[in-house]
Design an enzyme around this catalytic site. Structure first.
Site, short mmCIF file in Angstrom:
data_model
loop_
_atom_site.label_atom_id
_atom_site.label_comp_id
_atom_site.label_asym_id
_atom_site.label_seq_id
_atom_site.Cartn_x
_atom_site.Cartn_y
_atom_site.Cartn_z
N ALA A 55 0.83 -1.20 0.00
CA ALA A 55 0.00 0.00 0.00
C ALA A 55 0.86 1.25 0.00
O ALA A 55 0.62 2.19 -0.77
CB ALA A 55 -0.92 0.00 1.22
N GLY A 56 1.87 1.28 0.84
CA GLY A 56 2.73 2.45 0.94
C GLY A 56 3.48 2.73 -0.36
O GLY A 56 3.55 3.87 -0.83
N ARG B 128 -11.86 -18.68 5.63
CA ARG B 128 -10.90 -18.91 6.70
C ARG B 128 -11.52 -19.03 8.08
O ARG B 128 -11.11 -19.89 8.87
CB ARG B 128 -9.91 -17.75 6.71
CG ARG B 128 -9.14 -17.75 5.43
CD ARG B 128 -8.30 -16.54 5.28
NE ARG B 128 -7.43 -16.77 4.13
CZ ARG B 128 -6.43 -16.00 3.80
NH1 ARG B 128 -6.16 -14.93 4.50
NH2 ARG B 128 -5.69 -16.28 2.76
#
Lengths: 667, 279, 285
Positions: free
Chosen positions: A17-18, A304
């Protein structure tokens, strides 16, 4: 002066993301300062193994669409996510894949040279793109390479081994705005303030709060906790994903990717309790494939949370675990070893390396472990143009391909408040953004949400700086004393910790930060993961208060003024306790079961009371330093329906003939 | 290839680890650049499944040497603990590797066994076992290890690629910049002055990355720049063919093949330049 | 660094590196093969002279045959090969170039065989040590037997074309009468020198294939490794045969054969190399 002022954007965190945000913002002509505690290439994104979801032409012609992807994500997340951002993410997924493809990600290929696809949990269509068994690593490297390119061109300035300490804000109430950060060089220990017209937090999850998780050692949640304490809201803190298949280890739990199930891995335990034979020696008829029997439609590919709970139930409640311990078999030995090496080489290697057995010939032993933080900093968005009165129906193979159908946009592109926290100018991208995954995350959607945030919401950041509040009142014009005060405040905290080290002669466990950290992990894992109860969470909150009190007397074991890791760790422990309180309190107040949040005392979903986002607001006056507000969720497009994944009854005694439903459904 | 018919579970010659044993860890410590180095030893009780990381975590919580002296926790670099981030690389018993994948059962199976830990020697020490690997990343810049795309806007799919080529590139692309190949390389040596980084040996990892991007349809665009860099001082011809790199690479990347391939590429590149006048 | 400048620097660096690699093979390596082939005739010379009677009409013994064949080879090289001096100078310059550059290149590395005792790594180190020692050996070899620096020769013998075998044997064995302690040292130095140089060449040939990019895949490198090893073993045989030949012959016995050969050459009217010693090449030492 304002016209040719220096504009800058600060990005904290160098994972997917960064980096995506940094590249996007830099590309739009605004210089970026990129902060990371580790060289960005070592960010936690490297650990993602399975793949990245997106609608694709093959699936599309079988009746799949972006809308379906959106629907699966909402359904998987048990309707806890605002639907606009999720729809837009699904719409953008194919574009994200194309971009990564252009960046040179070595996606697996078909014989014709097209991108290959695999089946993944939560879907009946092959919609997961992958690069070997290290997809996250490959995607991160592609973005790291682009970042390196921009760095060499001077458009991105990397501050690696710098730790984010605090957001710098000006104004109060309506006028409050984030204008920079305070950070510390982890080597020289220098503390500095940095001006930024906007600050993007892309700092990932908080698995370390749970002690042994699948997360990297840097995933403390410290940065998010600091923003939270500085006034940013924290959404759905109780939503913690436990990965059903992890390899238990002495230092951490290592992920066994869902792709092991996607490629045909079968979960089972011996039908005989406490069977002492080795897994590979137990004949087929004496194996209990409990997931396949209970969920004939999805089989081993149930989402999950369901898989975790079933494994937990089989081991903890029924005592059916392998060798009587908390572990079940994840079996791939029926597959061709060479095929496994080719398709799952990376994870085969991990198991062999860390457990000492070859999973091609012996079934793996696995157990659930904390894996992903769905909750995170609360963020806003500007809705797009979709028309909720016309929800899409199901598509079937042979129907007119839904390529032309326009479900509309879920978020308005370029809107300044997309993924912005309640503090203007402070953004949250990626895992630290609570927006996309609701109550549980579908496999192979995390990588997507990270890159989507960076690319899509990155545009909003650029607009915020170029035309928004930052253009009117640039950070450059903020008084220096604001920054000086922020630095002074952080220095005071550091002084307090470092001074505590001076007295270290005999350090009792009571105030030993490593012991406090360990106890925090054990407590949170026991109280707030797979199965929760109100009573247990009450006790957990009491324990957290005790840990908080002990932390206030903590003694550092190292008083060095150079590369003091002990300081960094101890500081994070304090922030982790604060965040843990929000997690436990959110869990306590959410008296229902939804997605990964399973309350034994409230086993049903309760849409009337809790189809709402829990928003934690830091409140030092509260005993648990936390107040939980409830905010409505935008569910106009997909109406909540029961989330069962087609469950039926099954027990170890019944021998239901099972087929492999995943592959049947995919063909 | 025929799959072995017998299930393989463990190596037959492996020593069965003793339960409840104590292992002595001798660690090379240094408080910072310019500070004197010293050795400190710790006795650590070993749990099943312990690795170097869990040992260092134990020492952090109980920083007392064998002499009973209280000391500071050992500083080391770590990240994923799954051997995909490359952070926790160090020299264990004289050999470079990741500490997370180093199981104590394998290296010290008996009570009283000793293990030494040292920082990598080819990079400046920050503190204790933590070294500054900035040069490693700088060398990736030297070979322009990226695909020069037109930007991050949606411009359709990338080039198609046949599966064989994907397999080759994928393998090369699993390089996690850990630095094992550099630590073991006799031609790659400590160089603290960044002024000299441009002419010192670039290392197997960067040569292999140059190959990775030269193999990509769009990455090829920068092929000449990369080959120019590899022709120059510190380039591929400075490789001494000791082939340690490929033996210590935790990802088993065919580094020596990359070196051969880049050797061939610069040969052709220079001949083309000489005879065809190509730049 | 500007692009143009870096490009020029790169080209220069590259050229020197590749010339270093090239000179090791041509001319030095090629010469080495020829040189060892010639010299080893000290051992296999009788086979070369099979059917030919010696000066006394009797078939050659193995030893005399070796001496005679070697002598004839030296005679032929020094009288028949044109522009010998030019060839010789080219060779010296190449060796000097390869040595100086090689020495410099070798100092840029730091051996670590103790920590990484792989076979390839040993060869890396040995390549450098064989280079260092080889340079000394070649210098001693040429200085004593070619340039006539007799003060470096224990026996003080000056090598001569007319008596190529006996002077060689005396120089190595320490005196014209046979073995001395100093001679033993010189011979040992020869053994080490030629062994290392043969290794240096064979191993250099293997690494050159990677450097030039002829062998890329691991399998190819392995295959070429076997070829180089075979070549190395063969050359080592020649080298050791040469040395054995020079050490096994008694200088005085050799002298007898040489006198006979000189006499027969004189009779046949072919000019002997006598008198051109300083201008003739060192071939056949």
């Amino acid at each position: 002066m304002v016209a040719n002022r220096e504009r800058r954007v600060i990005v904290v965190g160098g994972g997917l993301a960064g980096l995506a945000a940094a590249v996007r913002v830099a590309e739009s002509g605004i210089p970026v300062d990129l902060f990371s505690m580790v060289p960005v290439k070592r960010s936690h994104s490297v650990c993602a193994q399975g793949g990245i979801n997106a609608c694709n032409e093959v699936a599309r012609q079988q009746g799949y669409s972006e809308y379906q992807h959106f629907d699966e994500t909402i359904y998987g997340g048990d309707y806890l996510a605002d639907q606009g951002p999720v729809l837009e993410m699904a719409n953008w997924a194919p574009k994200v894949i194309d971009l990564l493809d252009r960046m040179g990600v070595p996606f697996n290929r078909t014989s014709e040279g097209m991108r290959d696809l695999r089946l993944f949990g939560g879907s009946l269509f092959k919609r997961t793109h992958f690069a070997g068994a290290t997809t996250g690593q490959q995607l991160l490297y592609a973005l790291d390479e682009q970042t390196r390119r921009y760095t060499s061109e001077g458009k991105i300035n990397k501050y690696e081994f710098w730790e984010f300490l605090w957001p710098v804000t000006t104004g109060e109430g309506e006028d409050k705005r984030c204008v920079g950060i305070v950070a510390q060089d982890m080597r020289t220990m220098q503390i500095r303030a940095f001006r930024g017209d906007a600050v993007v937090m892309a700092t990932g999850g908080n698995g370390l709060i749970f002690g042994k998780s699948t997360n990297s050692v840097i995933c403390t949640g410290g940065a998010a906790a600091r923003c939270y304490q500085a006034g940013a809201w924290y959404g759905n803190p109780e939503m913690i994903q436990v990965h059903p298949t992890a390899i238990p280890g002495a230092d951490k739990c290592r992920l066994m990717s869902e792709s092991a199930r996607g490629e045909g891995g079968r979960v089972w335990v011996p039908r005989k309790k406490g069977d002492t034979r080795r897994g590979q020696d137990i004949p087929e008829g004496e194996r209990w494939y409990f997931l396949e029997e209970k969920y004939p439609k999805y089989g081993n590919l149930v989402p999950r949370d369901i898989a975790s709970r079933e494994i937990f139930d089989v081991c903890v409640n029924q005592g059916m675990g392998v060798f009587g311990e908390n572990q079940v078999y994840l079996d791939l030995t029926h597959k061709d070893p060479e095929y496994l090496t080719r398709k799952l080489g990376g994870i085969m290697e991990i198991y062999e390396k860390f457990a000492g057995e070859d999973p091609r010939y012996a079934p793996m032993r696995i157990f659930p472990a904390v894996h992903y933080t769905m909750g995170g900093l609360w963020t806003q968005f500007t809705p797009g143009t979709y028309d909720p009165s016309e929800p899409w129906g199901d598509h079937k193979p042979g129907m007119e391909a839904p390529t032309d159908a326009k479900p509309g946009r879920g978020m308005r592109i370029g809107a300044m408040n997309n993924a912005m926290t309640n503090i203007p100018g402070l953004y949250a991208f990626g895992e630290v953004n609570f927006a996309y995954h609701g109550a549980t995350r579908l496999g192979a959607n995390a990588l997507l949400s990270c890159i989507f945030d960076g690319l899509f919401c990155g545009l909003g950041v650029a607009n915020f700086v170029n035309e928004g509040p930052a253009a009117e009142a640039p950070a450059e014009l903020v008084e220096q004393k604001v920054y000086d005060a922020a630095v002074e405040s952080e220095q005071a905290k550091v002084r307090k910790l470092v001074d505590s080290a001076a007295g270290v002669g005999e350090q009792s466990d009571d105030v030993n930060p490593y012991m406090i950290g360990r106890e925090l992990g054990i407590e949170m894992t026991a109280a707030s993961t797979v199965v929760k109860t109100g009573e247990r969470l009450q006790r957990c909150l009491a324990k957290l208060r005790e840990l908080g009190e002990r932390y206030s007397r903590v003694k550092l074991s190292d008083g060095a003024g150079w590369t003091n890791q002990s300081l960094s760790y101890t500081r994070a422990i304090g922030d982790m306790i604060v965040l843990a309180q929000a997690i436990a309190k959110g869990g306590l107040l959410r008296e229902e079961s939804r997605g990964s949040h399973y309350r034994l005392d409230f086993p049903e979903r309760d849409d009337t009371r809790f189809l709402k986002t829990s928003v934690a607001v830091y409140d030092p006056s509260d005993a648990d330093r936390c107040r939980i507000d409830w905010r409505d969720i935008d569910t106009r497009l997909v109406k909540p329906r029961a989330r069962t994944y087609g469950k039926t009854e099954s027990s170890p005694d019944a021998k239901t003939p099972t087929e492999k439903p995943a592959e049947a459904a995919a063909s | 290839m025929v799959a072995p018919s017998k299930p393989v579970t463990s190596k037959p010659d492996e020593v069965k680890p003793e339960m409840g044993r104590t292992v002595r860890f001798t660690i090379h410590r240094c408080d910072g650049p310019g500070k004197a180095a010293r050795w400190e030893s710790f006795d650590v009780p070993i749990e099943p499944g312990s690795n170097i990381i869990s040992v260092l975590q134990y020492i952090a919580a109980h920083p007392v040497t064998i002499e009973g002296k209280r000391t500071t926790p050992v500083v080391w670099d770590s990240g994923c603990l799954e051997e995909v981030c490359g952070a926790c690389t160090m020299v264990i018993n004289g050999r470079v590797r990741q500490s997370c994948s180093c199981l104590i059962d394998h290296i010290a199976p008996r009570n009283g066994d000793e293990v030494t830990l040292e920082p990598m020697s080819k990079f400046p020490v920050v503190r204790d076992l933590w070294v500054d690997r900035e040069r490693l990343f700088y060398n990736l810049r030297r070979v322009k290890a990226w695909v020069p795309i037109d930007g991050t806007y949606d411009l359709g799919a990338g080039p198609t690629e046949n599966p064989d080529k994907q397999e080759t590139r994928y393998k090369l692309s699993t390089c996690m910049s850990c630095g094992c190949c550099l630590e073991a390389c006799p031609q790659f040596n400590l160089e603290e002055d960044p002024e000299h980084w441009d002419s010192a040996f670039i290392g197997a990892h960067a040569i292999s990355q140059a190959r990775l991007f030269n193999e990509h349809e769009t990455g090829k665009q920068l092929k000449r720049d990369r080959l120019d860099e590899l022709m120059g001082p510190g380039g591929v011809s400075d490789c001494g063919n000791a082939q340690n790199c490929v033996k210590v690479c935790p990802k088993e990347i065919p580094l020596t093949e990359s070196i051969g391939a880049m050797g061939r590429a610069v040969t052709i590149h220079s001949l083309a330049r000489f005879f065809a006048g190509k730049k | 660094m500007s692009n143009e400048k870096s490009s020029a620097v790169a080209a220069q660096h590259f050229l020197l590196r590749r010339l270093h690699s090239l000179t090791g093979i041509v001319p030095i390596g090629v010469f080495l093969i020829a040189h060892l082939t010639t010299n080893s005739s000290l051992l296999w010379g009788k086979i070369g002279l099979r059917g030919e009677p010696g000066p006394d009409g009797q078939p050659y013994t193995f030893q005399d045959g070796g001496v005679a064949y070697f002598w004839k080879e030296v005679f032929w090289i020094n009288s028949q090969i044109p522009h010998l001096l030019l060839i010789e100078i080219t060779l010296w310059v190449s060796i000097a170039f390869h040595s100086i550059l090689g020495w410099y290149y070798a100092t840029t590395g730091k051996s670590n065989v103790k920590r990484y005792p792989h076979q390839d790594n040993w060869r890396y180190s040995l390549q450098r040590w064989s280079g260092y020692i080889g340079i000394f050996f070649i210098f001693y070899h040429v200085a004593t037997l070619r340039w006539g620096w007799t003060w470096l020769v224990p026996s003080g013998t000056k090598w001569s074309h007319d008596y190529s075998v006996s002077t060689l044997a005396a120089a190595l064995q320490g005196s014209t009468e046979g073995w001395t302690a100093a001679g033993l040292l010189v011979s040992l130095f020869y053994f080490v020198g030629i062994t290392l140089l043969v290794f240096h060449f064979a191993n250099g040939l293997w690494t050159a294939a990677i450097t030039w990019g002829l062998t890329v895949s691991e399998a190819a490198q392995k295959r070429w490794g076997f070829v180089c090893a075979a070549l190395g073993v063969g050359m080592m045989g020649l080298a050791w045969a040469s040395l054995y030949g020079a050490l096994a012959v008694n200088p005085q016995d050799a002298r007898v054969v040489e006198e006979q050969l000189l006499e027969s050459k004189g009779k046949s009217g072919v000019p002997t190399p006598t008198g051109r010693e300083t201008a003739a090449p060192a071939d056949g030492d």
